[in-house]
Design a protein around this motif. Structure first.
Motif, PDB file in Angstrom:
ATOM      1  N   GLU A 116       0.863  -1.240   0.064  1.00 40.61           N
ATOM      2  CA  GLU A 116       0.040  -0.060  -0.031  1.00 40.61           C
ATOM      3  C   GLU A 116       0.886   1.233   0.018  1.00 40.61           C
ATOM      4  N   ASP A 120       3.106   3.316  -5.565  1.00 44.57           N
ATOM      5  CA  ASP A 120       3.373   4.409  -6.596  1.00 44.57           C
ATOM      6  C   ASP A 120       4.495   4.251  -7.164  1.00 44.57           C
ATOM      7  N   THR A 161      -7.262  -2.384  -3.520  1.00 43.36           N
ATOM      8  CA  THR A 161      -6.945  -1.002  -3.983  1.00 43.36           C
ATOM      9  C   THR A 161      -5.686  -0.747  -4.813  1.00 43.36           C
ATOM     10  N   VAL A 162      -4.704  -1.559  -4.476  1.00 43.12           N
ATOM     11  CA  VAL A 162      -3.374  -1.511  -4.899  1.00 43.12           C
ATOM     12  C   VAL A 162      -3.347  -1.963  -6.621  1.00 43.12           C
ATOM     13  N   LYS A 165      -5.058   0.462  -8.500  1.00 40.53           N
ATOM     14  CA  LYS A 165      -4.011   1.229  -9.129  1.00 40.53           C
ATOM     15  C   LYS A 165      -3.290   1.166 -10.202  1.00 40.53           C
TER      16      LYS A 165
END
Length: 383
Positions: A116, A120, A161-162, A165
């Motif tokens: 998490e 990015d 969620t990751v 992304k």
């Protein structure tokens, strides 16, 4: 059926050809096993001899093979027809005879301990390198695919969620697993070990055992066992007695037989007393993990838990690491069957086509394997 005592193997198809099995020939032939009762050694490709065998362990009746003959250039299309018509084979639209047609199989993937917190950064690195898939390595517990709390404090929701992304960045996401192997902290092990864990020997307590004893005495000889363990060693130093796991350091190979210098209540189990005559099971272990009994429902339960994570998070790929340890399930002679059995159990639980890569390759795995040896098609050049 096959009748007669002591039959160990039946070769029910054997067809030598004048063909040499090379690509230059205008005509091609191959054998394709149509279920897990049937063993065909070679990969599904043009061959010079077509064979198929079956064994009493998996049942004689129903073993089935397709013998395929066609123009060389038509072989892949014909194999697509054969796989489609085989109800006991997985039908992957991005694997086996369809793998070369799938765009998702062209690219490079990056093994990454993505979390998490670091998602990015890993996504940006992959994009900078021209890599189009990220393999989520070391972020979930092997066996039940539970997210590691330190990497995913929000659990499965954080993992989902990751993955979202990664998808939003135009990349594919893969779940890295250890195939059927079970981490020693899984609920199948701790605090109460599952009765369906894999075992390779069983003994009998020669006398009652109290909760503090450090020697486990048994009636039967333990000549073939040792306390030697290691990453590649197919051996554990772990015993299961009732609901307790016990780790030993020495094996008493002369009478009185037993296991010495024991650590009681291992893997989060509870040290308790055990009655004389209780069964002492020796667990299977490889790569530092336990295994399921391959003939029990635990093999399918492990597959179900992993498929559940793949489905919930929308993973595009799954890397079956450690599948090359399939020989520990039923011996080296039967690894082809049990390794494929686990993969088939996985596949039938996916709710979408999943790109499968794995650490071994043989005949039955071909129908679902997508990367076909993990050839890279890097997109790093802008030409």
């Amino acid at each position: 059926s096959v009748q007669g005592e002591g039959v160990e193997e039946c070769t029910f198809a054997y067809l030598p050809l004048t063909l040499k099995g090379v690509d230059e020939e205008p005509f091609a032939a191959c054998a394709l096993a149509l279920n897990l009762q049937t063993r065909v050694d070679g990969m599904p490709r043009a061959s010079r001899v077509l064979t198929a065998r079956c064994y009493p362990r998996f049942g004689w009746t129903g073993a089935k093979v397709a013998l395929v003959g066609c123009p060389q250039k038509e072989l892949r299309r014909v194999l697509q027809e054969v796989v489609k018509a085989a109800p006991d084979l997985p039908h992957s639209p991005i694997g086996g005879p369809w793998a070369l047609d799938a765009e998702i199989n062209r690219g490079s993937y990056l093994f990454a301990p993505i979390s998490e917190k670091t998602a990015d950064d890993w996504i940006q690195l992959a994009k900078n390198l021209g890599i189009n898939q990220i393999d989520f390595d070391g972020m979930s517990r092997y066996g039940d695919a539970e997210p590691i709390p330190s990497l995913y404090p929000n659990g499965l929701a954080g993992l989902k969620t990751v993955v979202a992304k990664v998808h939003a960045a135009g990349l594919k996401a893969g779940l890295h697993s250890y195939s059927f192997f079970i981490n020693k902290s899984c609920a199948w092990v701790s605090p109460v070990p599952d009765a369906r864990l894999g075992k390779d020997a069983t003994f009998t307590l020669s006398q009652a055992l109290d909760a503090s004893a450090r020697t486990v005495p048994v009636i039967e000889p333990v000549t073939n066992l040792s306390a030697v363990t290691g990453f590649f060693v197919r051996n554990s130093a772990t015993l299961q007695v009732d609901d307790e796991l016990i780790v030993y350091s020495e094996v008493c190979k002369t009478a009185p037989y037993g296991f010495a210098k024991c650590r009681r209540g291992a893997c989060g189990t509870r040290a308790v007393s055990h009655a004389q005559g209780a069964k002492v099971h020796h667990l299977k272990e490889c790569f530092g993990h336990f295994t399921p009994d391959p003939d029990s429902t635990l093999l399918a339960d492990v597959a179900a838990r992993q498929a559940q994570t793949v489905n919930a998070c929308g993973f595009d790929m799954m890397y079956l690491d450690a599948l090359d340890g399939e020989d520990i399930l039923g011996g080296s002679a039967n690894g082809w069957h049990y390794g494929s059995k686990f993969v088939f159990e996985l596949w039938k639980r996916f709710d979408h086509p999943v790109l499968l890569e794995m650490s071994t390759m043989h005949h039955h795995l071909w129908t679902v394997r997508s990367r076909m040896g993990a050839w890279d098609h890097p997109t790093r050049s802008h030409k």
